[in-house]
Motif scaffolding. Structure first.
Motif, PDB file in Angstrom:
ATOM      1  N   ASP A   1      60.690  25.463  40.575  1.00  0.00           N
ATOM      2  CA  ASP A   1      60.648  25.129  41.882  1.00  0.00           C
ATOM      3  C   ASP A   1      61.351  23.896  42.216  1.00  0.00           C
ATOM      4  O   ASP A   1      61.424  22.991  41.661  1.00  0.00           O
ATOM      5  CB  ASP A   1      59.350  25.156  42.525  1.00  0.00           C
ATOM      6  CG  ASP A   1      58.666  26.485  42.219  1.00  0.00           C
ATOM      7  OD1 ASP A   1      59.451  27.458  42.050  1.00  0.00           O
ATOM      8  OD2 ASP A   1      57.451  26.692  42.107  1.00  0.00           O
ATOM      9  N   ASP A   2      61.980  23.918  43.484  1.00  0.00           N
ATOM     10  CA  ASP A   2      62.948  22.783  44.052  1.00  0.00           C
ATOM     11  C   ASP A   2      61.608  22.434  45.426  1.00  0.00           C
ATOM     12  O   ASP A   2      62.469  22.525  46.457  1.00  0.00           O
ATOM     13  CB  ASP A   2      64.119  23.242  44.413  1.00  0.00           C
ATOM     14  CG  ASP A   2      64.863  22.067  44.815  1.00  0.00           C
ATOM     15  OD1 ASP A   2      65.826  22.343  45.667  1.00  0.00           O
ATOM     16  OD2 ASP A   2      64.604  21.027  44.433  1.00  0.00           O
ATOM     17  N   ASP A   3      60.770  21.978  44.985  1.00  0.00           N
ATOM     18  CA  ASP A   3      59.940  21.671  46.116  1.00  0.00           C
ATOM     19  C   ASP A   3      59.211  20.198  46.255  1.00  0.00           C
ATOM     20  O   ASP A   3      58.389  19.920  46.417  1.00  0.00           O
ATOM     21  CB  ASP A   3      58.674  22.436  46.259  1.00  0.00           C
ATOM     22  CG  ASP A   3      57.758  22.505  45.102  1.00  0.00           C
ATOM     23  OD1 ASP A   3      57.841  21.867  44.055  1.00  0.00           O
ATOM     24  OD2 ASP A   3      56.686  23.013  45.177  1.00  0.00           O
TER      25      ASP A   3
ATOM     26  N   GLY B   1      58.360  18.648  43.668  1.00  0.00           N
ATOM     27  CA  GLY B   1      57.176  18.425  42.700  1.00  0.00           C
ATOM     28  C   GLY B   1      55.936  18.718  43.416  1.00  0.00           C
ATOM     29  O   GLY B   1      54.488  18.444  42.793  1.00  0.00           O
ATOM     30  N   VAL B   2      55.505  19.452  44.676  1.00  0.00           N
ATOM     31  CA  VAL B   2      54.446  19.692  45.286  1.00  0.00           C
ATOM     32  C   VAL B   2      53.555  20.737  44.449  1.00  0.00           C
ATOM     33  O   VAL B   2      52.438  20.850  44.225  1.00  0.00           O
ATOM     34  CB  VAL B   2      54.763  20.345  46.644  1.00  0.00           C
ATOM     35  CG1 VAL B   2      53.554  20.808  47.271  1.00  0.00           C
ATOM     36  CG2 VAL B   2      55.387  19.271  47.573  1.00  0.00           C
ATOM     37  N   ALA B   3      54.341  21.936  44.284  1.00  0.00           N
ATOM     38  CA  ALA B   3      53.820  22.849  43.180  1.00  0.00           C
ATOM     39  C   ALA B   3      53.244  22.471  41.952  1.00  0.00           C
ATOM     40  O   ALA B   3      52.234  22.719  41.631  1.00  0.00           O
ATOM     41  CB  ALA B   3      54.803  24.141  43.186  1.00  0.00           C
ATOM     42  N   LEU B   4      53.907  21.470  41.364  1.00  0.00           N
ATOM     43  CA  LEU B   4      53.543  20.942  39.928  1.00  0.00           C
ATOM     44  C   LEU B   4      52.414  20.257  40.071  1.00  0.00           C
ATOM     45  O   LEU B   4      51.470  20.170  39.319  1.00  0.00           O
ATOM     46  CB  LEU B   4      54.734  20.285  39.504  1.00  0.00           C
ATOM     47  CG  LEU B   4      54.633  19.451  37.919  1.00  0.00           C
ATOM     48  CD1 LEU B   4      54.182  20.534  37.007  1.00  0.00           C
ATOM     49  CD2 LEU B   4      55.645  18.888  37.521  1.00  0.00           C
ATOM     50  N   ARG B   5      52.360  19.336  41.091  1.00  0.00           N
ATOM     51  CA  ARG B   5      51.104  18.476  41.388  1.00  0.00           C
ATOM     52  C   ARG B   5      49.881  19.255  41.602  1.00  0.00           C
ATOM     53  O   ARG B   5      48.844  19.005  41.163  1.00  0.00           O
ATOM     54  CB  ARG B   5      51.346  17.342  42.424  1.00  0.00           C
ATOM     55  CG  ARG B   5      52.211  16.325  42.102  1.00  0.00           C
ATOM     56  CD  ARG B   5      52.295  15.084  43.122  1.00  0.00           C
ATOM     57  NE  ARG B   5      52.900  15.629  44.471  1.00  0.00           N
ATOM     58  CZ  ARG B   5      53.973  15.763  44.736  1.00  0.00           C
ATOM     59  NH1 ARG B   5      54.938  15.354  43.876  1.00  0.00           N
ATOM     60  NH2 ARG B   5      54.328  15.927  46.043  1.00  0.00           N
ATOM     61  N   ALA B   6      50.019  20.413  42.471  1.00  0.00           N
ATOM     62  CA  ALA B   6      49.063  21.339  42.812  1.00  0.00           C
ATOM     63  C   ALA B   6      48.585  22.008  41.455  1.00  0.00           C
ATOM     64  O   ALA B   6      47.076  21.962  41.377  1.00  0.00           O
ATOM     65  CB  ALA B   6      49.424  22.327  43.762  1.00  0.00           C
ATOM     66  N   ALA B   7      49.207  22.424  40.832  1.00  0.00           N
ATOM     67  CA  ALA B   7      49.042  23.164  39.331  1.00  0.00           C
ATOM     68  C   ALA B   7      48.664  22.161  38.519  1.00  0.00           C
ATOM     69  O   ALA B   7      47.270  22.583  37.819  1.00  0.00           O
ATOM     70  CB  ALA B   7      50.369  23.504  38.986  1.00  0.00           C
ATOM     71  N   ARG B   8      48.836  21.112  38.386  1.00  0.00           N
ATOM     72  CA  ARG B   8      48.196  20.116  37.388  1.00  0.00           C
ATOM     73  C   ARG B   8      46.771  19.660  37.911  1.00  0.00           C
ATOM     74  O   ARG B   8      46.009  19.470  37.198  1.00  0.00           O
ATOM     75  CB  ARG B   8      49.155  18.840  37.395  1.00  0.00           C
ATOM     76  CG  ARG B   8      50.336  18.886  36.349  1.00  0.00           C
ATOM     77  CD  ARG B   8      50.976  17.839  36.264  1.00  0.00           C
ATOM     78  NE  ARG B   8      52.006  18.008  35.282  1.00  0.00           N
ATOM     79  CZ  ARG B   8      53.083  17.168  35.120  1.00  0.00           C
ATOM     80  NH1 ARG B   8      53.356  16.376  35.963  1.00  0.00           N
ATOM     81  NH2 ARG B   8      54.071  17.472  34.244  1.00  0.00           N
ATOM     82  N   ALA B   9      46.737  19.610  39.386  1.00  0.00           N
ATOM     83  CA  ALA B   9      45.230  19.141  39.819  1.00  0.00           C
ATOM     84  C   ALA B   9      44.212  20.507  39.603  1.00  0.00           C
ATOM     85  O   ALA B   9      43.044  20.300  39.321  1.00  0.00           O
ATOM     86  CB  ALA B   9      45.261  19.094  41.404  1.00  0.00           C
ATOM     87  N   THR B  10      44.654  21.834  39.724  1.00  0.00           N
ATOM     88  CA  THR B  10      43.940  22.847  39.201  1.00  0.00           C
ATOM     89  C   THR B  10      43.699  22.806  37.764  1.00  0.00           C
ATOM     90  O   THR B  10      42.300  23.137  37.464  1.00  0.00           O
ATOM     91  CB  THR B  10      44.699  24.107  39.549  1.00  0.00           C
ATOM     92  OG1 THR B  10      45.108  24.106  40.824  1.00  0.00           O
ATOM     93  CG2 THR B  10      44.168  25.363  39.124  1.00  0.00           C
ATOM     94  N   VAL B  11      44.471  22.501  36.936  1.00  0.00           N
ATOM     95  CA  VAL B  11      44.194  22.202  35.309  1.00  0.00           C
ATOM     96  C   VAL B  11      42.996  21.244  35.314  1.00  0.00           C
ATOM     97  O   VAL B  11      42.134  21.512  34.501  1.00  0.00           O
ATOM     98  CB  VAL B  11      45.311  22.148  34.576  1.00  0.00           C
ATOM     99  CG1 VAL B  11      45.129  21.517  33.300  1.00  0.00           C
ATOM    100  CG2 VAL B  11      46.198  23.135  34.528  1.00  0.00           C
TER     101      VAL B  11
END
Length: 113
Positions: A56-58, A60-70
């Motif tokens: 994704d080119d956002d 890093g918003v999606a990556l941070r959200a996914a890592r928070a979920t993990v």
């Protein structure tokens, strides 16, 4: 719902496993199966989100959200945060309930399920 097991008496063999030369904390064995399954499901979605967000080119918003979920799922499972064997049954239950509440809220929010 908790088993009431005396988890403080567990050995390191019951608390940790080894994988690729590293020691990892095991899931809290007192978590009821339906709760564990929900947490593992959130964990899988979070891990998938980490993999997919790398494309994704956002900013890093999606990556941070996914890592928070993990992170939340692993805390709920007792694999991160306070050691489950040092917690009372009430503290363990509060840990997984808090994690599930937050995970469900995140999953139902924008970009969730």
């Amino acid at each position: 719902m908790t088993t009431g097991l005396d988890l403080a008496a567990t050995s390191d063999d019951d608390r940790y496993f080894r994988h690729s030369g590293r020691r990892w904390r095991k899931t809290d064995p007192s978590i009821p199966e339906p709760i564990r399954a929900r947490l593992v499901s959130h964990l899988g979605r979070g891990r998938s989100g980490v993999r997919n967000s790398k494309n994704d080119d956002d900013d890093g918003v999606a990556l941070r959200a996914a890592r928070a979920t993990v992170q939340l799922a692993k805390e709920g499972l007792g694999e991160r945060g306070a050691a489950w064997w040092d917690q009372s049954p009430q503290e363990r239950r509060a840990r997984w309930e808090r994690a599930l509440e937050e995970l469900d809220r995140l999953a139902d929010g924008p970009g969730g399920r």
